[in-house]
Every structure is written in structure tokens, then in C-alpha cells.
Design a protein around this motif. Sequence first.
Motif, mmCIF file in Angstrom:
data_model
loop_
_atom_site.group_PDB
_atom_site.id
_atom_site.type_symbol
_atom_site.label_atom_id
_atom_site.label_comp_id
_atom_site.label_asym_id
_atom_site.label_seq_id
_atom_site.Cartn_x
_atom_site.Cartn_y
_atom_site.Cartn_z
ATOM 1 N N VAL A 99 21.091 30.728 -72.913
ATOM 2 C CA VAL A 99 19.934 30.238 -73.658
ATOM 3 C C VAL A 99 20.135 30.570 -75.129
ATOM 4 C CG1 VAL A 99 18.355 30.469 -71.718
ATOM 5 C CG2 VAL A 99 18.688 32.405 -73.256
ATOM 6 N N PHE A 100 19.449 29.856 -76.008
ATOM 7 C CA PHE A 100 19.563 30.118 -77.436
ATOM 8 C C PHE A 100 18.768 31.362 -77.817
ATOM 9 C CE2 PHE A 100 20.874 25.671 -77.547
ATOM 10 C CZ PHE A 100 21.889 25.704 -78.491
ATOM 11 N N ALA A 136 15.386 23.962 -76.448
ATOM 12 C CA ALA A 136 16.569 23.552 -75.684
ATOM 13 C C ALA A 136 16.886 24.581 -74.608
ATOM 14 C CB ALA A 136 17.762 23.367 -76.607
ATOM 15 N N ILE A 137 17.431 24.073 -73.496
ATOM 16 C CA ILE A 137 17.763 24.935 -72.362
ATOM 17 C C ILE A 137 19.033 24.397 -71.713
ATOM 18 C CG2 ILE A 137 16.401 23.614 -70.691
ATOM 19 C CD1 ILE A 137 16.511 27.438 -70.790
ATOM 20 N N PRO A 138 19.923 25.266 -71.204
ATOM 21 C CA PRO A 138 21.097 24.768 -70.468
ATOM 22 C C PRO A 138 20.665 24.088 -69.168
ATOM 23 C CG PRO A 138 21.417 27.045 -71.179
ATOM 24 C CD PRO A 138 19.966 26.732 -71.376
ATOM 25 N N ASP A 140 12.552 28.179 -65.484
ATOM 26 C CA ASP A 140 11.467 28.712 -66.300
ATOM 27 C C ASP A 140 10.765 29.776 -65.462
ATOM 28 O OD1 ASP A 140 8.911 29.193 -67.450
ATOM 29 O OD2 ASP A 140 9.038 27.305 -68.542
ATOM 30 N N ILE A 141 10.857 31.034 -65.867
ATOM 31 C CA ILE A 141 10.320 32.107 -65.028
ATOM 32 C C ILE A 141 8.802 32.089 -64.967
ATOM 33 C CG2 ILE A 141 12.307 33.611 -65.424
ATOM 34 C CD1 ILE A 141 10.551 35.224 -67.387
ATOM 35 N N TYR A 142 8.142 31.319 -65.823
ATOM 36 C CA TYR A 142 6.685 31.273 -65.842
ATOM 37 C C TYR A 142 6.124 30.134 -64.980
ATOM 38 C CZ TYR A 142 7.850 34.136 -69.835
ATOM 39 O OH TYR A 142 8.412 35.107 -70.640
ATOM 40 N N ASP A 190 16.112 36.045 -68.667
ATOM 41 C CA ASP A 190 16.289 34.820 -69.461
ATOM 42 C C ASP A 190 16.196 33.563 -68.617
ATOM 43 O OD1 ASP A 190 18.653 34.927 -68.074
ATOM 44 O OD2 ASP A 190 19.964 34.904 -69.828
ATOM 45 N N GLY A 191 15.968 33.722 -67.308
ATOM 46 C CA GLY A 191 15.831 32.575 -66.418
ATOM 47 C C GLY A 191 17.075 32.211 -65.650
#
Length: 494
Positions: free
Chosen positions: A69-70, A38-40, A484-486, A466-467
Motif C-alpha cells: 500500500v502507499f 489507490a490500493i494494490p 479493507d479491514i473496516y 495494512d490489509g
Amino acid sequence: MKIIAFSIFCMLTSVTACTQERKDNSPWIPSKPKATHAIPFLTGQNDFVYVDKTSLKPVTNQKFRSASVFTATGFAVVGNGKNEYAVIDGNGKTVLDFSTSEINLNVVNGLTFYKRDIEYEKKMPVWKWDWNIMGSGIKKEQTYHKIEIGILESKQVLLHEDIPYLEDNYYLDCIAVDESHLFWNGTLYEIKKNGLSKIENNIAELLENKRFLKSSNVNFSMYELGQKKAIHSGLKGTETLSLQFGRETILLKDINKERYEPEIPKLLLDSKTNDVYPFPQYEKVFPKEIIKATASQIDFIKKTSLVYSITNSPYFLLGVFNYDHDIWAYDWLYIDTKGNVTDSIDTYSFKVLDQVGNMVWPDRKMILPTQFIDKNWKFGKINSYQGMNDTYFIRIEDEKKLRTMGLWNSKTKIWEIKPEYHDISVLDAEKQMYALQKEEDGLYILYDQKNKKNIGSKGYRSINSDGLVTVQLNSRENIYYYIDIYSGKEYKEN
């Protein structure tokens, strides 16, 4: 204040906190979190909802004004339109109720530690009023912090205090000693049923290999986890070293002298044996006699003002400040436990940092040899962070006074990132993900150093590990959302 610091451990406040035990001894086990994927997600209404990272389908029907983020343990901090904050689990269940207190989370050994902190004005008794003799009035209140620190899984409260704003603070910098023990706030704990049980108080410093220092007035004792008898006791701080070289006695004074008295002296003397144990790990005895050294090395040693133990090696570091340098720098020699002096040693996983985290040893000449530099370059601060191994951030000023930084690999002797950037920040050291800022006040872009490529083409005012990114809409307004930093994928409504 500590002028130079090596330890992989963060410094903790020495005030011991009281622990409030739970009335219910059974562990609290949260429902299975859905937080892993999950992501905000920022909606068109400027709210956040939690969605599946892949499908972007909502995992709950809740909306929040802000969201994190979780954690790996399945918790997140959320905020509402009233500037209140709460903690939820992966199913959206509220674990800590909404309040105006700011909330921070930190996961150590599978436990989720939280800190609630609120600033407020506290009415003071008349003898603590601030009487302004210049006639601007009487201040009858003082700024305070109300701080609560605890564990989400067990609902155990470790600390609950009201403290003056400028006098003290508490942090979530818990350290895992091993799988079943934690160190925090000067206390060693054992993990039991998702909670903590105190086993040692008044610890002045945690050391490697499950050792720690306890203090009593001006004396220190060294212990090992699980052993009640001290390894060393009656240790006292000293700034003097005595070395015998043949018939000559060399007395070194003001060793590791600091502007402010440190919490733990850099040299600890055993008054029974006269053995001296140097910082940072105090794990071996400094030699009392020099066995092998040249005349020039002896002259150097007589001027020594800095002595540290190079951990996981038989060597000690000897430093003499070089006043001829344009920048703050030391010259170095090394001596082993047997008393042999040498000009150089093999590479060890050991770094000397100053009080703000800048590199002191290895110095620039060791990291970036002269044959690899431009003659017009001047050097600034050098930094390296956990996980970066042989790579270092090096700041350079050229003949035009332009200041840039790059990422240098001291092992391969190449610029991993050429010194063409105003700023470089680490997003993921292990996977070699960075954020690059080309010019001052410019935007940051994602960069995959491992694959030598930019991620996407979009720039941001800021990028967190954390993005969380910042985008400036106009001169007065910014928006925040996650990526998503990747891959560069953005989690927001178009």
C-alpha cells in the motif's frame, strides 16, 4: 540487554552513522501523488495493479509481482518476477530502481525514510578464514549485510555500510522530537529542506520533554533541546539507595539488578549532590528521607529490589519480588518526592513492561480484580499496546488446561472480547479493529469491537494491519492480496 522497559520510545543502536549530504541543495519535490485512494489489486494472472479504492479503475498501467500500500507521503514498494524490488510514487514513477535488495519504508514528520538491505557472502582474508578442525573444510566467506538508509524526498543518504550479519544492524525507528527535529541512531537531527542536518551526536537515550542523555565513558549528562548547558552533569550509575527513617539508615543494595549490564543504568547518581534520578525518564530526585510510613511498610522497603519513577506524577514505584506466586510477579508500594509512603495511588498513564513487552505493572490484580475471575483460572501474560488505553489482552488457562485470551476493560470492568479465543491481534487500536482466531491453526476473522460485530464472514490464514491477507489454496500454496479491514472488501479479481 534491558530486563524491564517503560519508554514509549524504541531502543536504537548506539553506533553513529555518517551522513552523506546531497550535492544539489534544492529540495526534491515529487509529483503530486495519486496514492491516497489507490490500493494494490490482485489480477487473475496473479499480478498486482494499482486501482482506485472506490471505482476499482487502474491508476497506472503497470503490473507488479508484489506491491505494498502507499505511504501517507505517496510511495510504495513493488516487486517484479526477478525477485527485485523498487519504490514508486503515486504516478508510477520509479523513485528507487529495481534491485535484489529488500526495501522497507517508514514515514516520520512527513519524511519518507527507506532502508535497502541485501545479504551476501563476502570473501575474507586468510587470517579470517574459519578453519574446521573436524575436517569438514575451510570456510573462506562470511555472511554480510549491505545496508543503505536514506530519505526519498531529498535523496539524502544517511548511512551506507557493509556489516557482518550477526554483529550489528540498523533500523528505521526514527522518533519525532518535535515538528522540526528527529532522533535516529544516537543522533539528533534538524529537518531542513526535506533533509536532515546533525545537531547532536553520541546520544545515549532520548527522554520526554525534549530532553536527552549523552554518555562519556561511565559518566552521563542530561541536556534539553536548544540548550547548550547541561541540566545535570557527572551522573553515574548506581545500584544502591540510602534512606533515612528517623534515626535509622536504610541501605538498599542491588536495586534494579539486571543479568546483563544495561546501556543506561536504571539509577543515575549526581556525585555532587548525592541526588538519585530513577529510570525511565530520570526527571525527579528520589527522596533521601522517609517522612511517613508504617512498620510493615518499612519492612517492605528493606526488601525492595525494584525502583522506578512513575512519570507525570510525584510518585516512585517500589517493587519486591513475590516468590510465593505461581507466576512471575511483584508486590508494590509507592513513595512520593517528599518521602511519604502509601499502599496505593491514583491511576496514571504509566506501564511497566518486561523485555519482551509483557505487562508487569499494573499487575493482574489491579487490572482484573479477584471478584471478576473464575476460581479455577490461572493467568499468563498480559499485554497492552499504544492506543489501547484501559484495555488489556489477558491470557487464561482453565481447569481443563485450555488456554485462551480475551480483551478486558479495566475501567468499565467488563470483557470487551470474552476470553474464548486462541489469539487476538490489533489491526487499528484507535478504531478498535481486531483479528480473532477462535482455535489454534484456525482462520482469523475481522472484528469491529466498537460496534460489536464481525466484518464479513470470510476467514484468513493471517491479516495484517495494512490489509494484506493470506489465503491457503491447498496444502502447498498460499495467495496474498489486500482487503479493507473496516468493510471486508477484497481487492482481487473473482
